[in-house]
Design a protein around this motif. Structure first.
Motif, mmCIF file in Angstrom:
data_model
loop_
_atom_site.group_PDB
_atom_site.id
_atom_site.type_symbol
_atom_site.label_atom_id
_atom_site.label_comp_id
_atom_site.label_asym_id
_atom_site.label_seq_id
_atom_site.Cartn_x
_atom_site.Cartn_y
_atom_site.Cartn_z
ATOM 1 N N ILE A 62 36.878 65.536 36.590
ATOM 2 C CA ILE A 62 36.039 65.884 37.744
ATOM 3 C C ILE A 62 36.909 66.320 38.918
ATOM 4 N N TYR A 63 37.965 65.553 39.186
ATOM 5 C CA TYR A 63 38.901 65.873 40.267
ATOM 6 C C TYR A 63 39.495 67.262 40.069
ATOM 7 N N SER A 64 39.974 67.524 38.870
ATOM 8 C CA SER A 64 40.597 68.813 38.571
ATOM 9 C C SER A 64 39.609 69.951 38.755
ATOM 10 N N GLU A 65 38.398 69.728 38.297
ATOM 11 C CA GLU A 65 37.359 70.753 38.434
ATOM 12 C C GLU A 65 37.056 71.041 39.905
ATOM 13 N N LEU A 66 36.987 70.003 40.717
ATOM 14 C CA LEU A 66 36.741 70.193 42.151
ATOM 15 C C LEU A 66 37.872 70.970 42.809
ATOM 16 N N ILE A 67 39.092 70.647 42.456
ATOM 17 C CA ILE A 67 40.253 71.323 43.038
ATOM 18 C C ILE A 67 40.225 72.809 42.672
ATOM 19 N N LYS A 91 27.714 65.844 49.316
ATOM 20 C CA LYS A 91 28.423 67.077 49.690
ATOM 21 C C LYS A 91 29.619 66.819 50.609
ATOM 22 N N ASN A 92 30.225 65.633 50.472
ATOM 23 C CA ASN A 92 31.425 65.277 51.221
ATOM 24 C C ASN A 92 32.611 65.448 50.273
ATOM 25 N N LEU A 93 33.054 66.696 50.131
ATOM 26 C CA LEU A 93 34.084 67.049 49.171
ATOM 27 C C LEU A 93 35.388 66.289 49.424
ATOM 28 N N GLU A 94 35.778 66.193 50.671
ATOM 29 C CA GLU A 94 37.043 65.532 51.003
ATOM 30 C C GLU A 94 37.042 64.070 50.542
ATOM 31 N N LYS A 95 35.970 63.348 50.816
ATOM 32 C CA LYS A 95 35.878 61.933 50.417
ATOM 33 C C LYS A 95 35.746 61.812 48.899
ATOM 34 N N ALA A 96 35.002 62.718 48.282
ATOM 35 C CA ALA A 96 34.858 62.686 46.828
ATOM 36 C C ALA A 96 36.222 62.842 46.173
ATOM 37 N N ILE A 97 36.986 63.817 46.614
ATOM 38 C CA ILE A 97 38.325 64.046 46.067
ATOM 39 C C ILE A 97 39.197 62.817 46.298
ATOM 40 N N GLU A 98 39.101 62.221 47.477
ATOM 41 C CA GLU A 98 39.890 61.025 47.795
ATOM 42 C C GLU A 98 39.617 59.893 46.795
ATOM 43 N N TYR A 99 38.355 59.659 46.492
ATOM 44 C CA TYR A 99 38.013 58.555 45.596
ATOM 45 C C TYR A 99 38.296 58.872 44.128
ATOM 46 N N ASP A 128 40.861 41.492 42.613
ATOM 47 C CA ASP A 128 41.700 41.418 41.417
ATOM 48 C C ASP A 128 40.963 41.846 40.153
ATOM 49 N N ASN A 129 39.743 42.317 40.291
ATOM 50 C CA ASN A 129 38.950 42.756 39.146
ATOM 51 C C ASN A 129 39.408 44.157 38.746
ATOM 52 N N ASN A 130 40.393 44.194 37.892
ATOM 53 C CA ASN A 130 40.970 45.482 37.491
ATOM 54 C C ASN A 130 40.184 46.166 36.385
ATOM 55 N N LEU A 131 39.210 45.468 35.837
ATOM 56 C CA LEU A 131 38.409 46.065 34.779
ATOM 57 C C LEU A 131 37.413 47.088 35.321
ATOM 58 N N GLU A 132 36.909 46.863 36.528
ATOM 59 C CA GLU A 132 35.862 47.726 37.059
ATOM 60 C C GLU A 132 36.303 48.585 38.243
ATOM 61 N N LYS A 133 37.510 48.379 38.734
ATOM 62 C CA LYS A 133 37.937 49.062 39.956
ATOM 63 C C LYS A 133 37.932 50.588 39.800
ATOM 64 N N SER A 134 38.415 51.073 38.685
ATOM 65 C CA SER A 134 38.444 52.514 38.461
ATOM 66 C C SER A 134 37.033 53.100 38.441
ATOM 67 N N SER A 135 36.111 52.393 37.801
ATOM 68 C CA SER A 135 34.714 52.851 37.755
ATOM 69 C C SER A 135 34.083 52.839 39.139
ATOM 70 N N VAL A 136 34.446 51.851 39.947
ATOM 71 C CA VAL A 136 33.926 51.782 41.312
ATOM 72 C C VAL A 136 34.424 52.984 42.108
ATOM 73 N N TYR A 137 35.725 53.275 42.008
ATOM 74 C CA TYR A 137 36.270 54.438 42.715
ATOM 75 C C TYR A 137 35.594 55.727 42.251
ATOM 76 N N LYS A 138 35.407 55.849 40.951
ATOM 77 C CA LYS A 138 34.782 57.056 40.397
ATOM 78 C C LYS A 138 33.348 57.192 40.904
ATOM 79 N N THR A 139 32.616 56.078 40.927
ATOM 80 C CA THR A 139 31.235 56.112 41.399
ATOM 81 C C THR A 139 31.176 56.464 42.881
ATOM 82 N N PHE A 140 32.116 55.939 43.669
ATOM 83 C CA PHE A 140 32.204 56.355 45.068
ATOM 84 C C PHE A 140 32.375 57.877 45.134
ATOM 85 N N GLY A 141 33.271 58.404 44.312
ATOM 86 C CA GLY A 141 33.486 59.855 44.276
ATOM 87 C C GLY A 141 32.215 60.601 43.933
#
Length: 169
Positions: A74-79, A45-53, A25-38
């Motif tokens: 970042i997502y747009s640039e990768l695409i 060099k796992n483009l598919e997973k990076a784009i997913e996150y 339920d920590n909505n303050l950091e969830k977006s940053s966590v997803y971005k860091t995973f990306g």
């Protein structure tokens, strides 16, 4: 993460997953966590997973608009750089929605460059030229427009991929 050491990247992913699992339920950091995973998957060099996150971060930020990362850029640039044309329409929408909130010349340069490329791809040459002009203007900006941080967010190095295309327009 920036050590690029595989062992440390693995540990970083485990810690990030722990944040998601232990604090759902920590909505303050969830977006940053997803971005860091990306970011980590991109380093690996796992483009598919990076784009997913990055996509997860973007989707989360739609629900919680007060929590922002630069995942959309970042997502747009990768695409675009990987010529994933089936996502171009989605990327164009993301970037057009972002325009009004852009503050720094570097972000404006990137967004306008990508919009120029997308419009060029879609044969909207006049619109592409307009965006290319805006991209070049922002790339040449010498100040950010901020009173106390005049050099924050200016373009220190232009992107060859973007410039090859926008300079043709």
């Amino acid at each position: 993460m920036y050590t690029k050491d595989n062992k440390l990247l693995k540990i970083a992913k485990e810690l990030l997953q722990k944040v998601l699992d232990d604090y759902p339920d920590n909505n303050l950091e969830k977006s940053s966590v997803y971005k860091t995973f990306g970011d980590i998957f991109l380093l690996e060099k796992n483009l598919e997973k990076a784009i997913e996150y990055y996509r997860k971060a973007i989707d989360f930020e739609k629900v919680y608009p007060n929590v922002k990362t630069n995942s959309d850029i970042i997502y747009s640039e990768l695409i675009i750089k990987n010529k994933l044309t089936n996502e171009y329409l989605n990327v164009e929408k993301i970037l057009e929605e972002k325009i009004s909130g852009l503050l720094f010349p570097i972000d404006k340069y990137k967004v306008f460059s990508m919009l120029a490329i997308l419009n060029y791809y879609n044969s909207n040459i006049q619109t592409a030229k307009g965006y290319a002009l805006l991209a070049n203007e922002n790339a040449q900006a010498e100040t950010s427009g901020l009173r106390y941080h005049k050099h924050l967010g200016i373009v220190s190095e232009r992107d060859d991929f973007f410039d090859r295309i926008i300079n043709k327009l």
